[in-house]
Write an enzyme that holds these catalytic residues in place. Structure first.
Site, PDB file in Angstrom:
ATOM      1  N   HIS A 121      43.788  10.414   0.822  1.00 43.98           N
ATOM      2  CA  HIS A 121      42.784   9.829   1.726  1.00 43.98           C
ATOM      3  C   HIS A 121      42.399  10.799   2.841  1.00 43.98           C
ATOM      4  CE1 HIS A 121      43.905   6.274  -0.447  1.00 43.98           C
ATOM      5  NE2 HIS A 121      42.895   5.632   0.098  1.00 43.98           N
ATOM      6  N   GLU A 172      30.526   5.702   3.472  1.00 47.23           N
ATOM      7  CA  GLU A 172      29.959   4.396   3.789  1.00 47.23           C
ATOM      8  C   GLU A 172      30.947   3.569   4.615  1.00 47.23           C
ATOM      9  OE1 GLU A 172      29.285   1.593   0.591  1.00 47.23           O
ATOM     10  OE2 GLU A 172      28.719   0.191   2.187  1.00 47.23           O
ATOM     11  N   ILE A 213      43.796   3.014   6.838  1.00 46.28           N
ATOM     12  CA  ILE A 213      43.435   1.646   7.205  1.00 46.28           C
ATOM     13  C   ILE A 213      42.092   1.330   6.554  1.00 46.28           C
ATOM     14  CG2 ILE A 213      42.232   2.320   9.352  1.00 46.28           C
ATOM     15  CD1 ILE A 213      43.535  -0.211  10.657  1.00 46.28           C
TER      16      ILE A 213
HETATM   17  C1  2AL Z   1      39.774   5.608   4.806  1.00 39.67           C
HETATM   18  C2  2AL Z   1      38.634   5.838   4.006  1.00 39.67           C
HETATM   19  O1  2AL Z   1      38.275   6.936   3.562  1.00 39.67           O
HETATM   20  N1  2AL Z   1      38.031   4.636   3.837  1.00 39.67           N
HETATM   21  C3  2AL Z   1      38.756   3.694   4.484  1.00 39.67           C
HETATM   22  O2  2AL Z   1      38.481   2.502   4.519  1.00 39.67           O
HETATM   23  N2  2AL Z   1      39.822   4.311   5.074  1.00 39.67           N
HETATM   24  N3  2AL Z   1      40.606   6.610   5.202  1.00 39.67           N
HETATM   25  C4  2AL Z   1      41.721   6.401   5.978  1.00 39.67           C
HETATM   26  N4  2AL Z   1      42.420   7.498   6.318  1.00 39.67           N
HETATM   27  O3  2AL Z   1      42.057   5.269   6.338  1.00 39.67           O
END
Ligand code: 2AL
Length: 170
Positions: free
Chosen positions: A67, A86, A121
């Protein structure tokens, strides 16, 4: 999408459509394809959860490491996946002031130093205030607790991505 159509997809088509329901983890839909037919969205989701839950701790941490940081370098450089872009925009993370970007970068860095995986998150279920609050709170937890919490958030992100695909694709 109707499920007979979904269940008739070749694995190439299935991975093309569902490859990013868990960020940059196309192995998951590629594995889950062999569990078809799926009666409905819950059944597909349950197969994804079953695969994730069976992974060793290192595999779960690996998912988290796929992520991108929230409001991080990928967002600044325009190199996020379309789904992540998005989601981050929905939480208002593409419109932060420079002080907020620096604060998030510093907290994300501290979090990663402590846990060796990024803070994850579900951005669409939060806004910048709740994200900052959660980040500040969760940074004080222990590693096992945070890995489990991160995976719960991955499942929420996956749920929203699956729902959008099933509503709008095919
Ligand atoms: C992300 C992401 O790319 N989309 C999301 O809802 N959360 N990344 C993150 N580190 O929490």
């Amino acid at each position: 999408m109707d499920f007979p159509t979904l269940n008739s997809l070749s694995y190439e088509e299935f991975v093309n459509i569902f490859g990013n329901v868990v960020e940059k983890c196309s192995l998951i839909p590629a594995a889950v394809w062999s569990k078809r037919p799926f009666a409905n969205l819950s059944a597909l989701e349950a197969a994804i959860h079953e695969f994730i839950d069976a992974l060793p701790e290192s595999g779960k941490e690996g998912i988290l490491r796929c992520h991108p940081d929230l409001a991080g370098r990928d967002l600044q450089r325009g190199t996020l996946t379309p789904e992540s872009r998005e989601e981050q925009a929905r939480a208002g993370l593409d419109a932060l002031g420079s002080a907020e970007v620096s604060l998030l970068a510093q907290l994300n860095q501290e979090y990663k130093k402590r846990f060796e995986f990024p803070f994850v998150i579900c951005a669409k279920m939060n806004d910048k205030a709740t994200i900052l609050r959660q980040l500040s709170e969760r940074i004080g937890k222990d590693r096992a607790e945070e890995s489990a919490r991160g995976i719960e958030e991955v499942k929420k992100i996956c749920h929203l991505r699956l729902k959008a695909l099933i509503l709008h694709k095919l």
